[in-house]
Design an enzyme around this catalytic site. Structure first.
Site, mmCIF file in Angstrom:
data_model
loop_
_atom_site.group_PDB
_atom_site.id
_atom_site.type_symbol
_atom_site.label_atom_id
_atom_site.label_comp_id
_atom_site.label_asym_id
_atom_site.label_seq_id
_atom_site.Cartn_x
_atom_site.Cartn_y
_atom_site.Cartn_z
ATOM 1 N N CYS A 76 -37.185 79.313 -35.062
ATOM 2 C CA CYS A 76 -35.924 78.706 -34.056
ATOM 3 C C CYS A 76 -35.750 80.207 -33.118
ATOM 4 O O CYS A 76 -36.047 81.469 -33.001
ATOM 5 C CB CYS A 76 -35.175 77.810 -34.823
ATOM 6 S SG CYS A 76 -34.359 79.678 -35.918
ATOM 7 N N ARG A 77 -34.226 79.912 -32.935
ATOM 8 C CA ARG A 77 -33.677 81.731 -32.037
ATOM 9 C C ARG A 77 -33.829 82.502 -33.326
ATOM 10 O O ARG A 77 -33.452 83.175 -33.267
ATOM 11 C CB ARG A 77 -32.401 80.927 -31.505
ATOM 12 C CG ARG A 77 -31.728 82.019 -30.703
ATOM 13 C CD ARG A 77 -30.381 81.480 -30.462
ATOM 14 N NE ARG A 77 -29.615 80.883 -30.863
ATOM 15 C CZ ARG A 77 -29.332 81.779 -31.307
ATOM 16 N NH1 ARG A 77 -28.533 83.418 -31.911
ATOM 17 N NH2 ARG A 77 -27.651 81.386 -32.523
#
Length: 116
Positions: free
Chosen positions: A78-79
């Protein structure tokens, strides 16, 4: 020597279950599946080459992971590594081989190909 290095790099702690980007890049095989668990908008801004997008926050996330092939290995990011950590745990609870590989920018710094 290389075996010992991989053991050290893949070791997890109580605070982190992230597989280091360098280990992911070394281990990844053509049949493995890379999953970006960010929103479709985040995915469109840039993602790992070959990744599929399964938004952890989408209402159909659990339905989507129920259809995943149990004979494949899954790498999730993800981030920052938080959402992918949650998603990796959900996949493992279903008996799938799943690894949290952290955040996109860290993967890019390690040499992963990013599609922008």
């Amino acid at each position: 020597m290389w075996t010992r290095l991989l053991e050290v790099l893949t070791r997890t702690s109580a605070t982190s279950d992230v597989l280091r980007p360098e280990v992911f890049l070394h281990r990844r095989r053509p049949n493995d599946v890379v999953i970006d668990v960010r929103t479709p908008e985040e995915f469109a801004q840039g993602h790992l080459e070959g990744a599929i997008n399964l938004d952890l926050m989408a209402p159909d996330f659990h339905e989507n992971i129920a259809r995943l092939d149990p004979n494949r290995t899954y790498y999730l990011y993800c981030r920052s590594g938080n959402r992918s950590g949650q998603a990796a745990r959900l996949l493992r609870e279903r008996g799938l081989e799943a690894y949290n590989i952290g955040g996109l920018e860290e993967l890019a710094r390690a040499g992963a190909s990013i599609v922008r």
